[in-house]
Design a protein around this motif. Sequence first.
Motif, PDB file in Angstrom:
ATOM      1  N   ASP A   1      23.962  12.757 -11.492  1.00  0.00           N
ATOM      2  CA  ASP A   1      25.283  12.204 -11.217  1.00  0.00           C
ATOM      3  C   ASP A   1      25.400  11.771  -9.763  1.00  0.00           C
ATOM      4  O   ASP A   1      25.999  10.730  -9.462  1.00  0.00           O
ATOM      5  CB  ASP A   1      26.357  13.240 -11.556  1.00  0.00           C
ATOM      6  CG  ASP A   1      27.752  12.647 -11.517  1.00  0.00           C
ATOM      7  OD1 ASP A   1      28.106  11.911 -12.456  1.00  0.00           O
ATOM      8  OD2 ASP A   1      28.477  12.906 -10.534  1.00  0.00           O
TER       9      ASP A   1
ATOM     10  N   SER B   1      23.702   8.387  -9.259  1.00  0.00           N
ATOM     11  CA  SER B   1      24.415   7.230  -9.808  1.00  0.00           C
ATOM     12  C   SER B   1      25.765   6.993  -9.130  1.00  0.00           C
ATOM     13  O   SER B   1      26.285   5.870  -9.174  1.00  0.00           O
ATOM     14  CB  SER B   1      24.631   7.421 -11.314  1.00  0.00           C
ATOM     15  OG  SER B   1      25.436   8.562 -11.567  1.00  0.00           O
ATOM     16  N   ALA B   2      26.339   8.030  -8.482  1.00  0.00           N
ATOM     17  CA  ALA B   2      27.697   7.941  -7.934  1.00  0.00           C
ATOM     18  C   ALA B   2      27.923   6.739  -7.012  1.00  0.00           C
ATOM     19  O   ALA B   2      28.968   6.071  -7.109  1.00  0.00           O
ATOM     20  CB  ALA B   2      28.044   9.243  -7.210  1.00  0.00           C
TER      21      ALA B   2
ATOM     22  N   VAL C   1      28.801   3.611  -9.134  1.00  0.00           N
ATOM     23  CA  VAL C   1      29.916   3.610 -10.077  1.00  0.00           C
ATOM     24  C   VAL C   1      31.079   2.860  -9.440  1.00  0.00           C
ATOM     25  O   VAL C   1      31.599   3.263  -8.398  1.00  0.00           O
ATOM     26  CB  VAL C   1      30.336   5.043 -10.455  1.00  0.00           C
ATOM     27  CG1 VAL C   1      31.573   5.013 -11.352  1.00  0.00           C
ATOM     28  CG2 VAL C   1      29.192   5.767 -11.153  1.00  0.00           C
ATOM     29  N   ARG C   2      31.466   1.759 -10.037  1.00  0.00           N
ATOM     30  CA  ARG C   2      32.489   0.884  -9.454  1.00  0.00           C
ATOM     31  C   ARG C   2      33.631   0.637 -10.441  1.00  0.00           C
ATOM     32  O   ARG C   2      34.092  -0.493 -10.620  1.00  0.00           O
ATOM     33  CB  ARG C   2      31.847  -0.433  -9.022  1.00  0.00           C
ATOM     34  CG  ARG C   2      30.757  -0.239  -7.970  1.00  0.00           C
ATOM     35  CD  ARG C   2      30.194  -1.558  -7.472  1.00  0.00           C
ATOM     36  NE  ARG C   2      29.259  -1.327  -6.378  1.00  0.00           N
ATOM     37  CZ  ARG C   2      27.942  -1.202  -6.525  1.00  0.00           C
ATOM     38  NH1 ARG C   2      27.409  -1.298  -7.735  1.00  0.00           N
ATOM     39  NH2 ARG C   2      27.151  -1.002  -5.483  1.00  0.00           N
TER      40      ARG C   2
ATOM     41  N   SER D   1      31.634  -1.387 -13.312  1.00  0.00           N
ATOM     42  CA  SER D   1      30.369  -0.661 -13.378  1.00  0.00           C
ATOM     43  C   SER D   1      29.459  -1.236 -14.458  1.00  0.00           C
ATOM     44  O   SER D   1      29.924  -1.777 -15.466  1.00  0.00           O
ATOM     45  CB  SER D   1      30.621   0.818 -13.687  1.00  0.00           C
ATOM     46  OG  SER D   1      31.410   1.430 -12.693  1.00  0.00           O
TER      47      SER D   1
ATOM     48  N   THR E   1      24.347   2.068 -15.194  1.00  0.00           N
ATOM     49  CA  THR E   1      24.792   3.108 -14.254  1.00  0.00           C
ATOM     50  C   THR E   1      25.543   4.204 -14.995  1.00  0.00           C
ATOM     51  O   THR E   1      25.305   5.400 -14.782  1.00  0.00           O
ATOM     52  CB  THR E   1      25.710   2.499 -13.176  1.00  0.00           C
ATOM     53  OG1 THR E   1      24.995   1.517 -12.431  1.00  0.00           O
ATOM     54  CG2 THR E   1      26.222   3.580 -12.228  1.00  0.00           C
ATOM     55  N   LEU E   2      26.433   3.819 -15.887  1.00  0.00           N
ATOM     56  CA  LEU E   2      27.318   4.785 -16.538  1.00  0.00           C
ATOM     57  C   LEU E   2      26.585   5.713 -17.504  1.00  0.00           C
ATOM     58  O   LEU E   2      27.039   6.829 -17.749  1.00  0.00           O
ATOM     59  CB  LEU E   2      28.445   4.053 -17.264  1.00  0.00           C
ATOM     60  CG  LEU E   2      29.364   3.229 -16.354  1.00  0.00           C
ATOM     61  CD1 LEU E   2      30.433   2.518 -17.161  1.00  0.00           C
ATOM     62  CD2 LEU E   2      29.993   4.112 -15.267  1.00  0.00           C
TER      63      LEU E   2
ATOM     64  N   SER F   1      25.758   8.805 -15.441  1.00  0.00           N
ATOM     65  CA  SER F   1      26.822   9.506 -14.723  1.00  0.00           C
ATOM     66  C   SER F   1      27.533  10.417 -15.715  1.00  0.00           C
ATOM     67  O   SER F   1      27.206  10.428 -16.902  1.00  0.00           O
ATOM     68  CB  SER F   1      27.793   8.492 -14.098  1.00  0.00           C
ATOM     69  OG  SER F   1      28.428   7.735 -15.104  1.00  0.00           O
TER      70      SER F   1
ATOM     71  N   TYR G   1      32.536   8.964 -16.839  1.00  0.00           N
ATOM     72  CA  TYR G   1      32.853   7.937 -17.828  1.00  0.00           C
ATOM     73  C   TYR G   1      32.421   8.335 -19.234  1.00  0.00           C
ATOM     74  O   TYR G   1      33.222   8.241 -20.182  1.00  0.00           O
ATOM     75  CB  TYR G   1      32.240   6.589 -17.440  1.00  0.00           C
ATOM     76  CG  TYR G   1      32.472   5.524 -18.493  1.00  0.00           C
ATOM     77  CD1 TYR G   1      33.643   4.771 -18.506  1.00  0.00           C
ATOM     78  CD2 TYR G   1      31.538   5.302 -19.507  1.00  0.00           C
ATOM     79  CE1 TYR G   1      33.870   3.809 -19.495  1.00  0.00           C
ATOM     80  CE2 TYR G   1      31.758   4.348 -20.495  1.00  0.00           C
ATOM     81  CZ  TYR G   1      32.922   3.609 -20.490  1.00  0.00           C
ATOM     82  OH  TYR G   1      33.161   2.677 -21.475  1.00  0.00           O
TER      83      TYR G   1
ATOM     84  N   ILE H   1      34.156  -0.914 -21.112  1.00  0.00           N
ATOM     85  CA  ILE H   1      34.072  -0.397 -19.744  1.00  0.00           C
ATOM     86  C   ILE H   1      35.275  -0.837 -18.921  1.00  0.00           C
ATOM     87  O   ILE H   1      35.684  -0.139 -17.990  1.00  0.00           O
ATOM     88  CB  ILE H   1      32.750  -0.852 -19.089  1.00  0.00           C
ATOM     89  CG1 ILE H   1      31.553  -0.155 -19.775  1.00  0.00           C
ATOM     90  CG2 ILE H   1      32.725  -0.556 -17.599  1.00  0.00           C
ATOM     91  CD1 ILE H   1      30.208  -0.689 -19.368  1.00  0.00           C
TER      92      ILE H   1
ATOM     93  N   TRP I   1      39.211   4.982 -17.481  1.00  0.00           N
ATOM     94  CA  TRP I   1      38.967   5.348 -16.091  1.00  0.00           C
ATOM     95  C   TRP I   1      40.017   6.303 -15.551  1.00  0.00           C
ATOM     96  O   TRP I   1      39.723   7.138 -14.683  1.00  0.00           O
ATOM     97  CB  TRP I   1      38.864   4.085 -15.235  1.00  0.00           C
ATOM     98  CG  TRP I   1      37.576   3.385 -15.506  1.00  0.00           C
ATOM     99  CD1 TRP I   1      37.363   2.310 -16.317  1.00  0.00           C
ATOM    100  CD2 TRP I   1      36.293   3.779 -15.028  1.00  0.00           C
ATOM    101  NE1 TRP I   1      36.040   1.990 -16.367  1.00  0.00           N
ATOM    102  CE2 TRP I   1      35.355   2.868 -15.581  1.00  0.00           C
ATOM    103  CE3 TRP I   1      35.847   4.781 -14.186  1.00  0.00           C
ATOM    104  CZ2 TRP I   1      33.995   2.951 -15.303  1.00  0.00           C
ATOM    105  CZ3 TRP I   1      34.493   4.868 -13.906  1.00  0.00           C
ATOM    106  CH2 TRP I   1      33.583   3.971 -14.460  1.00  0.00           C
TER     107      TRP I   1
END
Length: 490
Positions: free
Chosen positions: A307, A310-311, A314-315, A319, A323-324, A327, A330, A351, A357
């Motif tokens: 995590d 990947s943090a 994470v956008r 994202s 990436t998700l 993590s 999500y 997403i 979110w």
Amino acid sequence: MSGQHIARQLAEWVAGVTPESVPRRVVEEAKNQILGMLAAVHAGHFSDAGRVVSRTVRDWSGGKESTLIPSGERTAMHYAIAGNAALGMALDYDDYLLGARTGPTAVLAALALAEKIGVGGPELLAAQVVVNEVAGRIGLGAGLAVAEEPLAAFVHLAGGAVAGASLLKLDAAQTEHALAFALMQPGALQPGACFGSDAKVLSAALLAPMGIQAAEFAANGLRGASDPFDGEGGIFHTVGKPPLLGAFAGLGSVWLTESLGYKIYPAAHCLGTVIDAVLALRRQQNLDPRRVHAIHVGVGPLTMAMDARSAPFVRGVDSLASTLTQSVAYPVAVALIDKELSARQFTRDRIRDADVWALAGRVRLSLDDELARRARERAPLRAAGDGATPQLFDLTTLDLHAYKTTMGARVRIEMEGGRAFDLDQEAPTGSGARPFDDRRKAVEDKFRRETRFILRKERMEKAIDTVHHLENASAAQVRELARLVCSEKS
């Protein structure tokens, strides 16, 4: 033991493996791996990255040697490997074993080459196991330097080389040359590429065909360098930390294929227990996600490290799925809302959902001391300490079962009004820590779930049956398997 000796040891073992020399229990595990990877390809076909890959590969010219799954189109063998391997990794849905993520190469590259040259099921299964054993040991040997398995992309170079060596029936000297060619420019995947872009999708897709080509060059008489592991520029110098030479012990007696675990969710394998617990609480308590105050997730060090990696990438609604899947917040939030975690939860439209979110913002991740203690006690590299004395590590003394149970999770969901619900889970569904019958059911269910959008039930069940009897399959039946798992419109 020098790197040259390792290359020779691996080459001699690969050249000596026959279908009869692989234990039945290992063959049965390999069948599970085939179903798991074919399901992953089907799931990846519907992902955003998968659509891009399929569109790109279709534009490449080539022969009609091997099958693109699941469209059923025929193309050159190397292109089929690239397309199928990319789909197999598009959603982080590939299976895992100790040391490496070998499935895209062990299953998909071997199947494409088997189609082209016309070999039967026994030879295909033996090649698949060879890839697991060699590539897994190489990943494990570099484990102090490349802790996250997705970063060890070089295992697909070596895996492609030994898959080719096994199926093309190279002798020991030729196999050693193939390994040398494949590993002449080794390197780990950059963390930013792995966790912050779609590059990880292409790691096996670009490298496994190169490994196969290395075997083809060796088969036709090209001679390679003598020391791809410990020589100047070899893997062990490139990755920068001492190798665990004991990882190369036990060839033919310790089978890393038996450490296989199978993902039932498209996400990093250490998230399996977390999602199992979240979905169980959602189902058992009939929770309303709109009334969730907080979700506390306690995990071991592996999940924490993933995590954290990947943090930075994470956008929120912008994202990437790649990436998700690596993590925590999500996947936990969307699984709780949707009551599932599948390819559908990683589409661009899903997403972008602000409600997901908002709930993800209420996920609280922490290191659980008890889980961390268990992970330390069971860690496969514990004997190697901090790398100062890597020679202490010996694969022949490793408890593979203990390795399989180091991904526990504790989930606590707090509701508005003060009620809370807790659930702990030690090993994820599909994990090698589960009984064999449970693992087989998990991969069969995964295969049915992910192929149902393309395959009719009769075709689906025939494909499963073909895999279960692959040790008796002819070359024609291997080619038929590739067609069975594809659209009938092709």
